[in-house]
Write a protein that holds these residues in place. Structure first.
Motif, short mmCIF file in Angstrom:
data_model
loop_
_atom_site.label_atom_id
_atom_site.label_comp_id
_atom_site.label_asym_id
_atom_site.label_seq_id
_atom_site.Cartn_x
_atom_site.Cartn_y
_atom_site.Cartn_z
N ALA A 117 0.85 -1.19 0.00
CA ALA A 117 0.00 0.00 0.00
C ALA A 117 0.88 1.25 0.00
N ARG A 118 0.51 2.20 -0.82
CA ARG A 118 1.23 3.48 -0.88
C ARG A 118 0.19 4.59 -0.95
N LYS A 119 0.42 5.62 -0.15
CA LYS A 119 -0.53 6.73 -0.12
C LYS A 119 -0.83 7.23 -1.53
N GLY A 120 -2.11 7.36 -1.81
CA GLY A 120 -2.55 7.90 -3.09
C GLY A 120 -2.62 6.91 -4.23
N LEU A 121 -2.23 5.65 -3.98
CA LEU A 121 -2.26 4.64 -5.03
C LEU A 121 -3.12 3.45 -4.62
N LYS A 122 -3.56 2.70 -5.61
CA LYS A 122 -4.35 1.48 -5.34
C LYS A 122 -3.42 0.43 -4.72
N THR A 123 -3.94 -0.28 -3.74
CA THR A 123 -3.16 -1.33 -3.08
C THR A 123 -2.96 -2.51 -4.02
N PHE A 124 -1.72 -2.97 -4.08
CA PHE A 124 -1.34 -4.11 -4.90
C PHE A 124 -1.33 -5.36 -4.03
N THR A 125 -1.87 -6.47 -4.55
CA THR A 125 -1.79 -7.74 -3.83
C THR A 125 -1.20 -8.79 -4.75
N ASP A 126 -0.61 -9.81 -4.11
CA ASP A 126 0.10 -10.83 -4.85
C ASP A 126 0.12 -12.10 -4.01
N THR A 127 0.03 -13.25 -4.65
CA THR A 127 0.18 -14.53 -3.96
C THR A 127 1.32 -15.31 -4.60
N GLN A 128 2.19 -15.83 -3.76
CA GLN A 128 3.30 -16.66 -4.22
C GLN A 128 3.09 -18.07 -3.67
N GLU A 129 3.37 -19.04 -4.50
CA GLU A 129 3.31 -20.46 -4.11
C GLU A 129 4.76 -20.95 -4.02
N PHE A 130 5.37 -20.84 -2.85
CA PHE A 130 6.76 -21.24 -2.68
C PHE A 130 6.91 -22.74 -2.53
N GLY A 131 5.83 -23.44 -2.21
CA GLY A 131 5.87 -24.88 -2.05
C GLY A 131 6.39 -25.29 -0.68
N ALA A 132 6.38 -26.59 -0.45
CA ALA A 132 6.77 -27.14 0.86
C ALA A 132 8.29 -27.28 0.92
N GLN A 133 8.95 -26.14 1.02
CA GLN A 133 10.42 -26.11 1.06
C GLN A 133 10.96 -26.07 2.49
N GLY A 134 10.08 -26.10 3.45
CA GLY A 134 10.48 -25.99 4.84
C GLY A 134 10.25 -24.59 5.35
N ARG A 135 9.97 -24.51 6.63
CA ARG A 135 9.60 -23.25 7.28
C ARG A 135 10.63 -22.14 7.07
#
Length: 155
Positions: A117-135
């Motif tokens: 989120a940045r003042k004055g701009l639309k909030t950007f969202t994103d999803t990443q699938e990193f997989g089961a690589q360990g915590r």
């Protein structure tokens, strides 16, 4: 080094930064505050690991948590916007995900949602699938992705 670039770019633009972190537990804030000059740009970091903390500290809607779950772009967006409205920052990044071990069919291990989120701009969202690589690996990849999002928003 990306962390120093973020500090330098934010300083040159006279912008303040805040973080809202769940599965990373403050790793993005630590990465930024490790850099010289961080005090010029870093406002604060919210570590909101529980749903209650997301609601109380960031104003995330309980309806959103019920409808979408904590690991969702909707909640990441509300976390980022909540950090923006509850700080002196101009730019915020939010992270919520399943670092592992575990997960479910609908929310697998390694799924991490981000909000920027940045003042004055639309909030950007994103999803990443990193997989089961360990915590540890999922948390580090999440930190690095959040830093890349911050840098990209500053250039």
């Amino acid at each position: 080094m990306i962390k120093q670039e973020i500090i330098d770019l934010a300083r040159s633009l006279n912008l303040r930064v805040a973080t809202a972190e769940s599965c990373t537990g403050g790793m993005v804030s630590v990465a930024l505050t490790d850099m010289p000059g961080a005090s010029d740009v870093m406002d604060r970091g919210f570590v909101t690991y529980s749903n209650a903390a997301k609601v109380e500290m960031l104003g995330v809607s309980t309806d959103s948590l019920m409808a979408h779950g904590a690991v969702s772009e909707q909640v990441a967006q509300e976390m980022a916007e909540g950090a923006l409205s509850r700080s002196a920052a101009d730019l915020t990044v939010a992270i919520t995900g399943v670092a592992g071990p575990g997960g479910s069919e609908h929310k697998p291990e390694g799924r991490v949602c981000f909000g920027l989120a940045r003042k004055g701009l639309k909030t950007f969202t994103d999803t990443q699938e990193f997989g089961a690589q360990g915590r540890d690996t999922v948390r580090q990849l999440s930190r690095d992705h959040a830093l890349a999002l911050l840098k990209r928003s500053l250039v």
